[in-house]
Scaffold this motif. Structure first.
Motif, PDB file in Angstrom:
ATOM      1  N   SER A 104      13.138   6.678   5.449  1.00 40.41           N
ATOM      2  CA  SER A 104      11.857   7.200   4.963  1.00 40.41           C
ATOM      3  C   SER A 104      11.842   7.307   3.449  1.00 40.41           C
ATOM      4  CB  SER A 104      11.574   8.572   5.584  1.00 40.41           C
ATOM      5  OG  SER A 104      12.534   9.515   5.141  1.00 40.41           O
ATOM      6  N   ILE A 105      10.640   7.381   2.905  1.00 37.13           N
ATOM      7  CA  ILE A 105      10.421   7.645   1.487  1.00 37.13           C
ATOM      8  C   ILE A 105       9.361   8.731   1.403  1.00 37.13           C
ATOM      9  CG2 ILE A 105       9.665   6.713  -0.737  1.00 37.13           C
ATOM     10  CD1 ILE A 105      10.457   3.964   0.188  1.00 37.13           C
ATOM     11  N   SER A 106       9.588   9.748   0.568  1.00 38.94           N
ATOM     12  CA  SER A 106       8.612  10.834   0.460  1.00 38.94           C
ATOM     13  C   SER A 106       8.230  11.071  -0.992  1.00 38.94           C
ATOM     14  CB  SER A 106       9.169  12.121   1.081  1.00 38.94           C
ATOM     15  OG  SER A 106      10.293  12.578   0.355  1.00 38.94           O
ATOM     16  N   VAL A 107       7.006  11.570  -1.175  1.00 42.44           N
ATOM     17  CA  VAL A 107       6.491  11.946  -2.497  1.00 42.44           C
ATOM     18  C   VAL A 107       5.896  13.343  -2.385  1.00 42.44           C
ATOM     19  CG1 VAL A 107       4.817  11.438  -4.314  1.00 42.44           C
ATOM     20  CG2 VAL A 107       5.968   9.559  -3.134  1.00 42.44           C
ATOM     21  N   GLU A 108       6.267  14.218  -3.324  1.00 48.70           N
ATOM     22  CA  GLU A 108       5.707  15.565  -3.356  1.00 48.70           C
ATOM     23  C   GLU A 108       4.695  15.641  -4.484  1.00 48.70           C
ATOM     24  OE1 GLU A 108       7.206  20.206  -2.909  1.00 48.70           O
ATOM     25  OE2 GLU A 108       8.638  18.608  -3.382  1.00 48.70           O
ATOM     26  N   ASN A 165       1.777   4.217  -3.164  1.00 51.16           N
ATOM     27  CA  ASN A 165       2.137   3.597  -1.885  1.00 51.16           C
ATOM     28  C   ASN A 165       3.527   2.993  -2.016  1.00 51.16           C
ATOM     29  OD1 ASN A 165       2.376   2.306   0.537  1.00 51.16           O
ATOM     30  ND2 ASN A 165       0.574   0.993   0.303  1.00 51.16           N
ATOM     31  N   ASN A 166       4.543   3.783  -1.712  1.00 50.55           N
ATOM     32  CA  ASN A 166       5.920   3.324  -1.870  1.00 50.55           C
ATOM     33  C   ASN A 166       6.348   2.326  -0.794  1.00 50.55           C
ATOM     34  OD1 ASN A 166       6.446   4.809  -4.197  1.00 50.55           O
ATOM     35  ND2 ASN A 166       6.933   6.645  -3.036  1.00 50.55           N
ATOM     36  N   SER A 167       5.448   2.011   0.115  1.00 48.09           N
ATOM     37  CA  SER A 167       5.756   0.987   1.115  1.00 48.09           C
ATOM     38  C   SER A 167       5.308  -0.399   0.663  1.00 48.09           C
ATOM     39  CB  SER A 167       5.054   1.315   2.437  1.00 48.09           C
ATOM     40  OG  SER A 167       3.646   1.138   2.318  1.00 48.09           O
ATOM     41  N   PHE A 168       4.591  -0.466  -0.468  1.00 45.25           N
ATOM     42  CA  PHE A 168       3.968  -1.732  -0.870  1.00 45.25           C
ATOM     43  C   PHE A 168       5.010  -2.820  -1.103  1.00 45.25           C
ATOM     44  CE2 PHE A 168       1.640  -4.677  -3.581  1.00 45.25           C
ATOM     45  CZ  PHE A 168       0.425  -4.733  -2.936  1.00 45.25           C
ATOM     46  N   TYR A 169       6.160  -2.441  -1.658  1.00 44.57           N
ATOM     47  CA  TYR A 169       7.205  -3.425  -1.932  1.00 44.57           C
ATOM     48  C   TYR A 169       8.357  -3.334  -0.940  1.00 44.57           C
ATOM     49  CZ  TYR A 169       4.719  -3.964  -6.334  1.00 44.57           C
ATOM     50  OH  TYR A 169       3.750  -4.189  -7.279  1.00 44.57           O
ATOM     51  N   GLU A 170       8.097  -2.708   0.199  1.00 43.52           N
ATOM     52  CA  GLU A 170       9.117  -2.602   1.246  1.00 43.52           C
ATOM     53  C   GLU A 170       9.034  -3.792   2.184  1.00 43.52           C
ATOM     54  OE1 GLU A 170      11.571  -1.150   2.750  1.00 43.52           O
ATOM     55  OE2 GLU A 170      12.043   0.275   1.166  1.00 43.52           O
ATOM     56  N   LEU A 263      -5.474   1.988   8.645  1.00 43.30           N
ATOM     57  CA  LEU A 263      -5.382   2.487   7.263  1.00 43.30           C
ATOM     58  C   LEU A 263      -5.181   1.371   6.247  1.00 43.30           C
ATOM     59  CD1 LEU A 263      -3.123   5.625   7.837  1.00 43.30           C
ATOM     60  CD2 LEU A 263      -5.620   5.438   7.966  1.00 43.30           C
ATOM     61  N   HIS A 264      -4.825   0.161   6.707  1.00 42.51           N
ATOM     62  CA  HIS A 264      -4.650  -1.005   5.827  1.00 42.51           C
ATOM     63  C   HIS A 264      -3.702  -0.708   4.667  1.00 42.51           C
ATOM     64  CE1 HIS A 264      -7.885  -3.047   7.991  1.00 42.51           C
ATOM     65  NE2 HIS A 264      -8.617  -1.951   7.845  1.00 42.51           N
ATOM     66  N   LEU A 265      -2.595  -0.056   4.964  1.00 38.49           N
ATOM     67  CA  LEU A 265      -1.656   0.344   3.912  1.00 38.49           C
ATOM     68  C   LEU A 265      -1.094  -0.825   3.106  1.00 38.49           C
ATOM     69  CD1 LEU A 265       0.307   3.150   5.786  1.00 38.49           C
ATOM     70  CD2 LEU A 265      -1.541   3.404   4.137  1.00 38.49           C
ATOM     71  N   PRO A 266      -0.781  -1.989   3.716  1.00 38.80           N
ATOM     72  CA  PRO A 266      -0.219  -3.086   2.925  1.00 38.80           C
ATOM     73  C   PRO A 266      -1.186  -3.663   1.892  1.00 38.80           C
ATOM     74  CG  PRO A 266       0.248  -3.399   5.269  1.00 38.80           C
ATOM     75  CD  PRO A 266      -0.777  -2.306   5.161  1.00 38.80           C
TER      76      PRO A 266
END
Length: 316
Positions: A104-108, A165-170, A263-266
């Protein structure tokens, strides 16, 4: 030839041939040139003032590494090779840990860093030391001191946050998106028995509505400053909203059928999270957000992205 819209994630521990292919100034110059438009070898030679034979050798290396798309087109004499980049951008990324996986990756996010809002009185903000602006004045939400807010409330309306969106480059598939916040249905001084229908929206998609129960506020919150003595806004409930492929949930309760693909996250570099009480909500007891220096939990807003262990190279 249509220019591709792709990102290549390079693992330097595995993609050695790709690293070798781009470790050349002339080849990088060619890739930069081809980003503007597809060109044949003669055109590349002219633009970079290099012999055609040299260009042809470099193009072959880039093609072998999968960094170019080559298309044969008719020319005055025979055919010609027209070259275009296979990817718009490269990202060299080492594995996150020894297993090469990161669950996982989290942002506060501080509660005062909202990017948009629409609020109705009673409303207000507080830092850990004092009230920000004026109570029950929506203009106080424009106050630059809002960035230090540790308590935020409104009777109806919303606040919206923009998370990276820390998943963009995952390279792995998203398994779950989780948003966690300490929330209360009561605004300061309001009816301690108030219920409130709190709606969460992500990337302009309404995820669902959860009815917050009344939260007793007669005793001080664990982290609430001593100078704050307003009943009904001492602490809240720590609630987690999750979106999966199976729908959206608050805790174990399913609140809607909205799933991750909705949600179209990518497609986005950021994730917009909006929460509040709609004007036509059945229960309008208000809405209060607690930061790490107010309430019972030492945290701000947390957005967490969980991944599967299946790695797939993204195409967009």
């Amino acid at each position: 030839m249509e220019s591709p819209k792709k990102l290549l994630i390079i693992n330097p521990l595995e993609d050695i041939e790709i690293i070798k292919a781009i470790a050349s100034e002339p080849r990088m110059q060619m890739l930069a040139l081809l980003r503007k438009q597809p060109l044949n070898i003669n055109e590349i030679s002219t633009a970079l003032n290099l012999p055609q034979s040299t260009v042809a050798t470099h193009i072959e290396k880039l093609e072998e590494a999968g960094l170019l798309k080559i298309e044969a087109q008719k020319a005055k004499k025979g055919s010609q090779k027209v070259c275009a980049p296979a990817y718009d951008n490269f990202l060299i990324k080492f594995p996150e840990n020894e297993s090469g996986e990161q669950s996982s990756i989290s942002v506060e996010m501080p509660i005062g860093l909202f990017t948009d809002f629409h609020v109705r009185a009673p409303c207000g903000l507080c830092s850990a030391a004092h009230i920000i602006g004026f109570l029950d004045m929506s203009d106080s939400f424009f106050n630059p001191d809002r960035m230090a807010a540790q308590l935020l409330w409104l009777s109806s309306g919303y606040v919206e946050y923009k998370f990276p969106n820390n998943s963009f480059y995952e390279s792995r598939k998203i398994a779950k998106l989780e948003f966690c916040a300490e929330i209360s249905s009561q605004t300061p001084g309001s009816n301690p028995n108030s219920l409130s229908d709190i709606t969460l929206t992500i990337n302009n998609v309404e995820v669902g509505t959860w009815t917050s129960p009344a939260v007793a506020g007669s005793e001080p919150g664990k982290y609430t400053p001593r100078w704050w003595n307003q009943q009904g806004a001492q602490y809240g409930l720590l609630k987690s909203w999750t979106v999966t492929d199976d729908g959206s949930f608050v805790g174990e309760e399913k609140i809607s059928g909205v799933s991750l693909p909705d949600l179209h996250l990518p497609e986005h570099h950021s994730i917009k999270v909006k929460m509040g009480v709609k004007d036509d909500a059945r229960n309008q007891g208000g809405f209060t957000l607690f930061g790490k220096n107010f309430g019972n939990y030492p945290q701000d807003l947390i957005l967490k992205i969980y991944f599967t262990e299946q790695a797939t190279r993204p195409s967009t």
